[in-house]
Structure formats: structure tokens, C-alpha cells
Design a protein around this motif. Structure first.
Motif, PDB file in Angstrom:
ATOM      1  N   ASP A  81      40.077  76.345  76.497  1.00 58.74           N
ATOM      2  CA  ASP A  81      40.572  75.654  77.701  1.00 58.74           C
ATOM      3  C   ASP A  81      42.079  75.790  77.880  1.00 58.74           C
ATOM      4  O   ASP A  81      42.605  75.431  78.939  1.00 58.74           O
ATOM      5  CB  ASP A  81      40.232  74.149  77.616  1.00 58.74           C
ATOM      6  CG  ASP A  81      38.750  73.895  77.827  1.00 58.74           C
ATOM      7  OD1 ASP A  81      38.061  74.819  78.309  1.00 58.74           O
ATOM      8  OD2 ASP A  81      38.291  72.785  77.509  1.00 58.74           O
ATOM      9  N   ASP A  82      42.779  76.245  76.836  1.00 59.33           N
ATOM     10  CA  ASP A  82      44.241  76.347  76.912  1.00 59.33           C
ATOM     11  C   ASP A  82      44.607  77.496  77.855  1.00 59.33           C
ATOM     12  O   ASP A  82      44.205  78.637  77.623  1.00 59.33           O
ATOM     13  CB  ASP A  82      44.782  76.615  75.491  1.00 59.33           C
ATOM     14  CG  ASP A  82      46.296  76.549  75.410  1.00 59.33           C
ATOM     15  OD1 ASP A  82      46.977  76.838  76.408  1.00 59.33           O
ATOM     16  OD2 ASP A  82      46.802  76.208  74.325  1.00 59.33           O
ATOM     17  N   PRO A  83      45.374  77.204  78.923  1.00 57.97           N
ATOM     18  CA  PRO A  83      45.740  78.296  79.847  1.00 57.97           C
ATOM     19  C   PRO A  83      46.671  79.310  79.182  1.00 57.97           C
ATOM     20  O   PRO A  83      46.752  80.456  79.632  1.00 57.97           O
ATOM     21  CB  PRO A  83      46.442  77.563  80.992  1.00 57.97           C
ATOM     22  CG  PRO A  83      46.918  76.276  80.404  1.00 57.97           C
ATOM     23  CD  PRO A  83      45.943  75.916  79.320  1.00 57.97           C
ATOM     24  N   GLY A  84      47.386  78.902  78.128  1.00 53.59           N
ATOM     25  CA  GLY A  84      48.222  79.840  77.393  1.00 53.59           C
ATOM     26  C   GLY A  84      49.589  80.042  78.010  1.00 53.59           C
ATOM     27  O   GLY A  84      49.812  79.749  79.186  1.00 53.59           O
ATOM     28  N   ALA A  85      50.506  80.531  77.179  1.00 50.40           N
ATOM     29  CA  ALA A  85      51.850  80.863  77.646  1.00 50.40           C
ATOM     30  C   ALA A  85      51.771  82.077  78.568  1.00 50.40           C
ATOM     31  O   ALA A  85      50.812  82.859  78.496  1.00 50.40           O
ATOM     32  CB  ALA A  85      52.751  81.155  76.448  1.00 50.40           C
ATOM     33  N   SER A 114      38.346  73.662  72.983  1.00 53.95           N
ATOM     34  CA  SER A 114      39.713  73.231  73.294  1.00 53.95           C
ATOM     35  C   SER A 114      40.684  74.418  73.226  1.00 53.95           C
ATOM     36  O   SER A 114      41.662  74.463  73.966  1.00 53.95           O
ATOM     37  CB  SER A 114      40.150  72.090  72.373  1.00 53.95           C
ATOM     38  OG  SER A 114      40.270  72.527  71.042  1.00 53.95           O
ATOM     39  N   VAL A 115      40.397  75.387  72.348  1.00 52.45           N
ATOM     40  CA  VAL A 115      41.217  76.610  72.323  1.00 52.45           C
ATOM     41  C   VAL A 115      40.979  77.409  73.610  1.00 52.45           C
ATOM     42  O   VAL A 115      41.918  77.909  74.237  1.00 52.45           O
ATOM     43  CB  VAL A 115      40.897  77.459  71.078  1.00 52.45           C
ATOM     44  CG1 VAL A 115      41.603  78.813  71.136  1.00 52.45           C
ATOM     45  CG2 VAL A 115      41.290  76.703  69.801  1.00 52.45           C
ATOM     46  N   ASP A 162      55.847  74.973  77.936  1.00 50.39           N
ATOM     47  CA  ASP A 162      55.832  76.226  78.702  1.00 50.39           C
ATOM     48  C   ASP A 162      55.483  77.432  77.829  1.00 50.39           C
ATOM     49  O   ASP A 162      55.443  78.555  78.310  1.00 50.39           O
ATOM     50  CB  ASP A 162      57.203  76.441  79.360  1.00 50.39           C
ATOM     51  CG  ASP A 162      58.342  76.376  78.336  1.00 50.39           C
ATOM     52  OD1 ASP A 162      58.057  76.258  77.116  1.00 50.39           O
ATOM     53  OD2 ASP A 162      59.519  76.441  78.742  1.00 50.39           O
ATOM     54  N   VAL A 175      45.739  71.748  69.531  1.00 50.27           N
ATOM     55  CA  VAL A 175      44.289  71.681  69.289  1.00 50.27           C
ATOM     56  C   VAL A 175      43.981  71.255  67.854  1.00 50.27           C
ATOM     57  O   VAL A 175      42.886  70.764  67.565  1.00 50.27           O
ATOM     58  CB  VAL A 175      43.593  73.031  69.606  1.00 50.27           C
ATOM     59  CG1 VAL A 175      43.645  73.290  71.111  1.00 50.27           C
ATOM     60  CG2 VAL A 175      44.208  74.189  68.840  1.00 50.27           C
ATOM     61  N   PRO A 215      47.865  80.383  68.545  1.00 50.56           N
ATOM     62  CA  PRO A 215      48.954  81.311  68.859  1.00 50.56           C
ATOM     63  C   PRO A 215      48.839  81.794  70.308  1.00 50.56           C
ATOM     64  O   PRO A 215      47.770  82.201  70.756  1.00 50.56           O
ATOM     65  CB  PRO A 215      48.712  82.468  67.876  1.00 50.56           C
ATOM     66  CG  PRO A 215      47.988  81.839  66.736  1.00 50.56           C
ATOM     67  CD  PRO A 215      47.105  80.803  67.351  1.00 50.56           C
ATOM     68  N   GLY A 216      49.942  81.723  71.020  1.00 51.58           N
ATOM     69  CA  GLY A 216      49.937  82.061  72.439  1.00 51.58           C
ATOM     70  C   GLY A 216      49.600  80.883  73.328  1.00 51.58           C
ATOM     71  O   GLY A 216      49.739  80.965  74.546  1.00 51.58           O
ATOM     72  N   GLY A 217      49.180  79.788  72.730  1.00 48.96           N
ATOM     73  CA  GLY A 217      48.732  78.639  73.507  1.00 48.96           C
ATOM     74  C   GLY A 217      49.838  77.631  73.735  1.00 48.96           C
ATOM     75  O   GLY A 217      50.943  77.742  73.190  1.00 48.96           O
ATOM     76  N   THR A 218      49.528  76.625  74.542  1.00 49.65           N
ATOM     77  CA  THR A 218      50.508  75.603  74.899  1.00 49.65           C
ATOM     78  C   THR A 218      49.982  74.201  74.659  1.00 49.65           C
ATOM     79  O   THR A 218      50.697  73.231  74.900  1.00 49.65           O
ATOM     80  CB  THR A 218      50.869  75.717  76.393  1.00 49.65           C
ATOM     81  OG1 THR A 218      49.661  75.602  77.157  1.00 49.65           O
ATOM     82  CG2 THR A 218      51.536  77.043  76.688  1.00 49.65           C
ATOM     83  N   ILE A 273      45.010  84.303  74.228  1.00 43.70           N
ATOM     84  CA  ILE A 273      44.632  83.437  73.116  1.00 43.70           C
ATOM     85  C   ILE A 273      43.290  83.909  72.577  1.00 43.70           C
ATOM     86  O   ILE A 273      42.315  84.045  73.322  1.00 43.70           O
ATOM     87  CB  ILE A 273      44.533  81.972  73.572  1.00 43.70           C
ATOM     88  CG1 ILE A 273      45.889  81.527  74.131  1.00 43.70           C
ATOM     89  CG2 ILE A 273      44.087  81.078  72.427  1.00 43.70           C
ATOM     90  CD1 ILE A 273      45.870  80.123  74.680  1.00 43.70           C
ATOM     91  N   ALA A 308      50.438  85.629  77.513  1.00 53.12           N
ATOM     92  CA  ALA A 308      49.792  85.577  76.197  1.00 53.12           C
ATOM     93  C   ALA A 308      48.268  85.618  76.340  1.00 53.12           C
ATOM     94  O   ALA A 308      47.715  85.148  77.333  1.00 53.12           O
ATOM     95  CB  ALA A 308      50.200  84.305  75.465  1.00 53.12           C
TER      96      ALA A 308
END
Lengths: 354, 354
Positions: free
Chosen positions: A301-305, A298-299, B212, B162, B156-159, A310, A308
Motif C-alpha cells: 500500500d506504500d506509494p513509495g518515494a 502494508s508494504v 517525502d 510498516v 526500502p524506497g517506501g515512505t 518497493i 522508487a
């Protein structure tokens, strides 16, 4: 071969030979010198240059000053099979940690939880470096260590250091790379701020507190008289939480092992709490790994800001380790410079860059 | 008798009778209703009003929705004497924690470390409330619990959320009041930010992150679609450390007990890790207390920054507890208002203010 001193790389073998030789010539038993060397080089391999061979000149000074022992014995204060409490009488931290690791890997074979505390060993160095032997076997491991001779972190609202940066580490196995958490409970380590002070730089934020209790970005307050202190994690708004984590480390690694601030020790000893848990004796190893792998996924899969990157704890360190094992270890020119006079007097020469 | 609804105080006995009665009438076994009530009221006594009887209307709703069980049995996944792993099948968290506490107090009598994990119990409430039975006996206790059905904290850096606010607690005995640490690993709990949103207030700092990825002081981003997330302790500069502590909680209270996010549970279950350590079987209880009392003394000796009050974790909560046991418990008017329709249908009336 790179001749740029900031990117010069050295073989693990050459660095190992030099470090073991200098330590042994300073009076450290060969087994102890091997353990200290392996952990320092592993600190560099993992990319933690403040916790790598940069310690070697300091350790050599401490050996000369009588702050690191060699040749004494580990004293057992308690041992019920699942739990051992040792007093290490200033034996080399890396070697003591190796003994504790061996003991726990043996003891965990027929139980769910095994624990060792260590009182009064010398500095153990990079905590992250001690996690892999456990995670490689699918074990969960917790490690915290504290130096009772250093007091650079005040209680929230306070002006006097009562604890220090008190790191807490955990190794979590996954089906791929382990998660290797290793972090201090203040915003940064003593060494971080000393670096800013040496370079004459201001900090990026008000991460310290002056002796007047006012937050500041001036790193020299830690050297002032009276000295300032380092903010706990969470800074001004939430530092009480970071201080809480610092107190947890203090209870586990100072009060439980029984070596602490009350005896007003010098700056060179540490207390340690090391505990291993076998997920196979809780809900099962597969269940544990299923859950952790799901979390890691799940971490990922996060597209991120925007902009950034991740990362999971330990990810960058393990990548640095693989690259440096392949290409050689980057050692700072200033570390080599500090070792040169000693190498010149030694039977083992400074290694040449790759 | 105060008629000011913001400061009205009620007797522990009157509140206990009402809560036990409402829970039992909703279908909860008497022993379970007693445990749930005791822990909610203890949350209020300790001054944690978001974690006190404010839960009762919510719990009653959950019971009606079938999210809190009663009458089933604890399932043992593993038990080797020192360590037990239970599956609680959504039994009331407070009752399960009482059973775990009794087990550990028994098991710790002849060993140094005893551990229980719980998978899939219902909400346990205020962590701090579970520490005193251990510290009163001179034992060190660690507790962490997580709700795998809530994901409000991003890497951190994620949106994307989790993990969640993942609290970690520790009770440390001293020769006077214990140190009672109970803190989440994000800057604040879900309930804290919901409170700001309900009141229509901005936050004092950029403690949240919008979907965002941009930090914000707008509490409504947590309700937006897609939702924002809560910053980890350490905020933008050092949030990777708070997230690391969150991952530690996740490994101990979700992966080890074996009940977690992978099964996509509803929002009403928790996993728990509870461990007790007997300082008497490490370096000795007196040594432990000498060290901790020294640390407490050094915090008390700090004159503090101008205008600051220095407190140890749990200090304010224990003072509130003593005062409210003596003078009655402050219960918010809005909590009483939510309970009034149920009390009117019940055999037990709303208590009158003292």
C-alpha cells in the motif's frame, strides 16, 4: 533464437543435461550431479548469476583438485529426532542440503521445530534456492552457511579478516508468493568485489577497508598483500551491527556444527545451520498467515518515494524464475565460453540458444 | 559521595527497594515488581541507560493507564515439550521472560533445542539482560522481540512505517566472557532519535527518511505529520538487507507468537521469540568453545586501525556491569527528577548518592 550472447536463452533441459554429464564424467555420482545441477540452475532461474551455472567450471576444478567428495557417507554426530548434527566430509553441498531438507520435512510433521547442522560439506551455492520446499508447505525456515576457509571481513576498527560475508536466509510463507530473504552480513559478497576488480572499476562507495584500516572504493585492496577487508553491513557508522549478525552466523554455522576456522581449512568447505518451524504448532497457521499477509499488504500500500520501486525480498527473484522457466534461462557468454572446452571433450554437447 | 548529578552513583539495593516499592504501590504483584526492577537495573548496569530505570516512570504511567497487567495468567497455546507458545495478556514482560527462561533451562536439559514464543506481553526492556542465564551455562541463545504497535521503519524506497526497529540478540558462550549481541535492525532505535529531537540536535548522518522519501539528518521528521521513518541498517545503499533482518524478527516475534499489527494494538505490547541451543548436543561443547575461542582470539590479535578500539559485542557492557556493581550505578539526574514526586508519596525514599 537470439544470437546476442548477452541475452541468449537456453532450455532448462539442455543446461541440465550438460551440467549433469560434465559433473558425472568428472567423477561425481549421478544423484550428486543431479542435486548440484538443479541448485545451480535454480540460482540462474532466480536471477543470481554469480550463484548459478557460473559455479560449474569452478566446481569441476575443485572436483579435480579433490576438494569436493563423492561416494562417501554422511556421518551423524547427534540425532534426537528434533535435531540432527551431521559431518559431511566434503560431500557435494547441494546434495547434502537435499538430504537435510528431506529429513526436516519428515521430522517437522510431528513437532514445532526441527534443526540440522552440517559440518564440512562442500559449497552449497545460492541459499535462496533451498527455501521454497519449506515455504510451499507453509513452513518458516532459517538458513545460514559460512565458509571457514575465507576471512575477508574484519571486526569494526580492525584490519584483519576474521569472518567472511556470512549470509543469513529466511523463507516466510504467505498466502501468495513467499518472502525469500537471502543476504550477506557484509555490504557485499566476495564475488561482488572480485567482479569490480576484474572489470577495473571503482566501487560506488567506500565499501571496503584497506589493510591500513582506511575505508576505500578501490576493489583491488582485497587482492593486495596484506589484503584489505569488506565492510560489515552498516558500513563505518553502524558496521558493528552487521558484524554482530556475522558473528551470529558464525556461531550457528561454524561453531555449532563443529567445523571451523580453528582447523585452518582450505577455501572449499562450508558449515550450515538449517532450521524449520511449523507455524501450525505455535499460534496457528491461519494466525501466522493473517499477520504476514497484513504486513505484505502494508508494504504494497506504500506509494513509495518518487522514482522508487518497493519490493519484498524474493519478489524479483520469483518473477525472474517464472519468466525464465517460460522463456529459457539467460546464461552469460563468459560462462558458456568457460564450459566450451569441457563440453567439446564430453558426450553431451553445449545446448543451442532458444 | 558525588554531588555531581551527572555522575552520582547509587547502590543496587537502594534503587531496587525504591523501584519495587513504587511498582507494588501502583498495583503490580511483588514477584512481577521484582522481575521488572531486576531487569531495569540490569539495563543500567550494562550501561544501556535508555533501557534501564529510565523506563520506570514510563512503566508507572502505563500501569495507571491499564497497559501493563498484573495478576492474570499465562495462557499456553501450544506445548510439545521442546516448544511452547504462550499468550501473556499484557503481563509484565520482565516477569514473563523470567518464566520463559526458567522453562527453557529446564527443557534444554534433555534436548538440543528448546523454544518459547510469547504473544502480547508488556515491554521486556533490554534484550541483552536476558542472555546471561543461558551463556553462563554454556548455552547458545537467540532472542528477538518486536512492538507491533509502533511502525517507524519503511520498506526500502517506501515512505510509510510498516515495521519498527526490531532488535535481534544472541548470547554466545566462550571460555571467558560471553559474546552478547543485541542490536536493532534499523540504524538506531526510536529512543535514540527522540533523544536528538529533544536536545534540538541534527543527526551525524542522513539516518532518517522524510515522509517525502528523501533521506535527512533532521530528527523531528519522526514527529511530523505525516511522519518520516528510520533507515534500515545498511542505509540508502544496503538498507534492503537491514529491512530483511527486520522482516525476520517480524516473522519470529509477531507472526509466530500470533500477536501483531493486524489487530492494531496500542503501543505497549510486545511479541517475543526465545530459543536456546545446547552445543553439547551438536558437535560437542568443547568443539564449540574451541571454535568460538579461536574466533575471539583472532579478533583480539588484530592490531586495529590507527586510533580504533576493537571490541566484541557485550564487552563494554560487561565491563560497565562489573564496575557499577562494585562502585554503584550511575542514574541520570533527569530519571531521579521524574521519580521524585512519586518517591515523596511512597513509603520508600529516594536513595542517597554513594
Amino acid at each position: 533464437m537470439s544470437t546476442d550472447p548477452t541475452t541468449a536463452r537456453y532450455s532448462v533441459e539442455g543446461l541440465t543435461a550438460l551440467s549433469e554429464s560434465l559433473l558425472h564424467e568428472a567423477g561425481i555420482e549421478k544423484a550428486h550431479a543431479r542435486a548440484m545441477t538443479a541448485r545451480m540452475i535454480d540460482g540462474d532461474l532466480l536471477g543470481h548469476r554469480t550463484h548459478g551455472l557460473a559455479f560449474l567450471p569452478t566446481y569441476l576444478d575443485r572436483i579435480e583438485g579433490g576438494h569436493i567428495g563423492s561416494g562417501g557417507e554422511l556421518e551423524t554426530l547427534h540425532d534426537d529426532g528434533a535435531t540432527a548434527a551431521w559431518r559431511a566430509n566434503r560431500l557435494p553441498g547441494a546434495w547434502v542440503m537435499g538430504e537435510a531438507t528431506d529429513l526436516l520435512l519428515d521430522r517437522i510433521t510431528d513437532r514445532a521445530v526441527a534443526t540440522v547442522t552440517v559440518a564440512d560439506c562442500s559449497h552449497i551455492g545460492c541459499l535462496q534456492s533451498y527455501l521454497l520446499p519449506f515455504t510451499e508447505r507453509g513452513l518458516l525456515v532459517t538458513l545460514t552457511a559460512t565458509n571457514p576457509g575465507v576471512a575477508s571481513v574484519a571486526a569494526p576498527g580492525g584490519t584483519r579478516g576474521v569472518i567472511t560475508s556470512n549470509p543469513i536466509a529466511m523463507g516466510i510463507p504467505t498466502r501468495a508468493d513467499p518472502i525469500l530473504i537471502d543476504q550477506c552480513t557484509s555490504v557485499g559478497s566476495n564475488a561482488l568485489f572480485e567482479g569490480y576488480a576484474v572489470r577495473g572499476e571503482r566501487l560506488p562507495g567506500k565499501w571496503l577497508v584497506g589493510a591500513d584500516g582506511i575505508p576505500t572504493d578501490d576493489p583491488t585492496v582485497l587482492r593486495a598483500d596484506p589484503p584489505g577487508t569488506i565492510q560489515s553491513l552498516g558500513q563505518t557508522d553502524f558496521g558493528y551491527k552487521g558484524f554482530g549478525f556475522g558473528l551470529m552466523s558464525e556461531a550457528l554455522s561454524i561453531a555449532l556444527p563443529g567445523y571451523g576456522r580453528r582447523s585452518r581449512p582450505d577455501r572449499f568447505g562450508q558449515g550450515v545451520f538449517l532450521q524449520v518451524l511449523d507455524p501450525g504448532r505455535f499460534a496457528g497457521s491461519d494466525t501466522f498467515l493473517d499477520e504476514i499477509d497484513h504486513l505484505v499488504g502494508s508494504v504494497r500500500d506504500d506509494p513509495g518515494a518518487a522514482g522508487a520501486t518497493i519490493r519484498l525480498p524474493g519478489e524479483r527473484a520469483l518473477a525472474a524464475r517464472r519468466q525464465q522457466i517460460r522463456d529459457g534461462v539467460v546464461i552469460g557468454a563468459e560462462v558458456l565460453a568457460r564450459l566450451t572446452p569441457r563440453a567439446n571433450r564430453s558426450s553431451t554437447p553445449l545446448p543451442t540458444p532458444l
